[in-house]
Scaffold this active site. Structure first.
Site, PDB file in Angstrom:
ATOM      1  N   LYS A  58      26.651  -7.955  33.949  1.00 38.30           N
ATOM      2  CA  LYS A  58      25.845  -8.471  32.847  1.00 38.30           C
ATOM      3  C   LYS A  58      26.147  -9.937  32.615  1.00 38.30           C
ATOM      4  O   LYS A  58      27.322 -10.278  32.570  1.00 38.30           O
ATOM      5  CB  LYS A  58      26.184  -7.666  31.597  1.00 38.30           C
ATOM      6  CG  LYS A  58      25.499  -8.110  30.349  1.00 38.30           C
ATOM      7  CD  LYS A  58      26.018  -7.321  29.193  1.00 38.30           C
ATOM      8  CE  LYS A  58      25.384  -7.894  27.946  1.00 38.30           C
ATOM      9  NZ  LYS A  58      25.966  -7.344  26.754  1.00 38.30           N
TER      10      LYS A  58
ATOM     11  N   LYS B  84      31.400  -8.573  32.626  1.00 37.64           N
ATOM     12  CA  LYS B  84      30.552  -9.137  31.575  1.00 37.64           C
ATOM     13  C   LYS B  84      30.967 -10.582  31.343  1.00 37.64           C
ATOM     14  O   LYS B  84      32.114 -10.865  31.003  1.00 37.64           O
ATOM     15  CB  LYS B  84      30.704  -8.319  30.289  1.00 37.64           C
ATOM     16  CG  LYS B  84      29.891  -8.869  29.127  1.00 37.64           C
ATOM     17  CD  LYS B  84      29.977  -7.975  27.904  1.00 37.64           C
ATOM     18  CE  LYS B  84      29.203  -8.579  26.747  1.00 37.64           C
ATOM     19  NZ  LYS B  84      29.315  -7.743  25.540  1.00 37.64           N
TER      20      LYS B  84
HETATM   21  C1  PBG Z   1      28.361  -6.705  22.508  1.00 40.21           C
HETATM   22  C2  PBG Z   1      27.126  -6.827  23.304  1.00 40.21           C
HETATM   23  C3  PBG Z   1      26.373  -7.973  23.488  1.00 40.21           C
HETATM   24  C4  PBG Z   1      25.315  -7.614  24.296  1.00 40.21           C
HETATM   25  C5  PBG Z   1      25.417  -6.258  24.558  1.00 40.21           C
HETATM   26  N1  PBG Z   1      26.563  -5.794  23.951  1.00 40.21           N
HETATM   27  C6  PBG Z   1      26.519  -9.319  22.906  1.00 40.21           C
HETATM   28  C7  PBG Z   1      27.689 -10.135  23.174  1.00 40.21           C
HETATM   29  O1  PBG Z   1      28.582  -9.803  23.940  1.00 40.21           O
HETATM   30  O2  PBG Z   1      27.735 -11.188  22.558  1.00 40.21           O
HETATM   31  C8  PBG Z   1      24.248  -8.556  24.774  1.00 40.21           C
HETATM   32  C9  PBG Z   1      22.977  -7.942  25.184  1.00 40.21           C
HETATM   33  C10 PBG Z   1      21.869  -8.892  25.334  1.00 40.21           C
HETATM   34  O3  PBG Z   1      21.989 -10.128  25.238  1.00 40.21           O
HETATM   35  O4  PBG Z   1      20.761  -8.402  25.582  1.00 40.21           O
HETATM   36  N2  PBG Z   1      28.397  -5.551  21.763  1.00 40.21           N
END
Ligand code: PBG
Length: 326
Positions: A248, A195
């Protein structure tokens, strides 16, 4: 093979021929639809920066679940907006927390729908970081226990799968251990293994009200410039017991999806995040591109890169036009 004997255009002449040689496909069965759950009753609010995406209260979930199932979407992933936030994110593992109530509602009213939960603290902490803060830093090891308790509380409420997205080191192992100790050895972990610290999460942070109050997430999420590091992250999660590896965001990281597909034999998930969705929607609203076709093309590119499944805000929209767009 040389022109003029070989002519690639021969097999592109009409749609039945093109369909015959199509190498990649995407069915609604491979999609996971994100849902945002908010407090209150009878609430359904559109997210400003994500047209077509709604935050909804628990009582709205039956209708939503039925709509998904009717369209052939069997999987949702839940994100919660709690009533109250505090520095340690207690709402994340509260017995009657927003997500725990949402899981129970869904499993009661639509048991065929598979419910995955996002396991993270950022929606529940007053400071908006994904872990607890000690000495002005997001403390890794102190956060692990809270994440494990959160995952366990989701499993107790009936979640079919948990998906840790916090990016703390060691969290997959901690979650696997607590689930196994409590007889949830059959609950899989879909790890947000790779991520990135991405600006493409912007609209999500509006939707889930979880932007960090101070600083950013670069001390725990990955640097967008790194690819070898993705292998190390994924290897750790495999060793700790992940069942599915996620990359992601998706479209800006197709090379990383392909890398993981080639290097690992676990199923690969890709998350087409809020900013990817918002860009396509915004351009389509202006008539600058054909939203439906760009949606389909973006999703097939993620599959072609090697993702087995895709988390996407387009899930329902794609399912509605599935079979109609080439
Ligand atoms: C954190 C989380 C995020 C997303 C999914 N889980 C946000 C982040 O890490 O700031 C992002 C998902 C998206 O942008 O569609 N719980």
């Amino acid at each position: 093979m040389m022109f003029p004997e070989y002519r690639p255009r021969r097999l592109r002449r009409n749609e039945p021929l093109r369909a015959l040689i199509r190498e990649t496909s995407l069915s609604p069965a491979q999609l996971i639809c994100p849902l945002f759950i908010m407090p209150g009753k009878n609430k359904r609010e559109e997210v400003g920066s994500m047209p077509g995406v709604f935050r909804m209260s628990v009582d709205q979930l039956t209708r939503e679940a039925q709509e998904c199932l009717k369209l052939g979407i069997n999987h949702v992933i839940l994100f919660g907006l709690p009533e109250k936030k505090d520095p340690v994110g207690s709402g994340a593992h509260a017995k009657d927390g927003i997500i725990q109530r949402a899981i129970k509602e869904l499993k009661n009213k639509a048991p065929q729908l598979m419910v995955t939960t996002d396991v993270c603290l950022c929606e529940y902490t007053s400071h908006g970081h994904c872990g607890v803060i000690l000495n002005r830093q997001v403390d890794n090891d102190a956060t692990l226990e809270i994440l494990a308790q959160t995952a366990l509380s989701h499993a107790v409420a009936g979640a079919d799968m948990v998906a840790p997205s916090d990016m703390m080191d060691g969290r997959v192992g901690a979650i696997r251990a607590i689930l196994d100790e409590n007889n949830f050895e059959m609950v899989p972990i879909m790890s947000y293994a790779v991520k990135y610290a991405s600006a493409f999460y912007g609209p999500f942070r509006d939707a889930a009200d979880c932007a960090p109050q101070e600083g950013d997430r670069k001390a725990y999420q990955m640097d967008p410039a790194n690819m070898r590091e993705a292998l190390r992250e994924a290897t750790l999660d495999v060793d700790e017991g992940a069942d599915i590896l996620m990359v992601k965001p998706a479209m800006p990281y197709l090379d990383v999806i392909r890398l993981l597909r080639d290097e690992f034999d676990l199923p690969i998930a890709a998350y087409q995040v809020s900013g990817e969705y918002a860009m396509i929607k915004a351009a389509a609203e202006r008539g600058w591109l054909d939203g439906e076709r760009v949606m389909a093309e973006s999703l097939i590119s993620i599959r072609r890169a090697g993702a087995d499944m895709i988390l996407t805000y387009f899930a329902k929209e794609y399912a509605k036009v599935y079979g109609k767009i080439g």
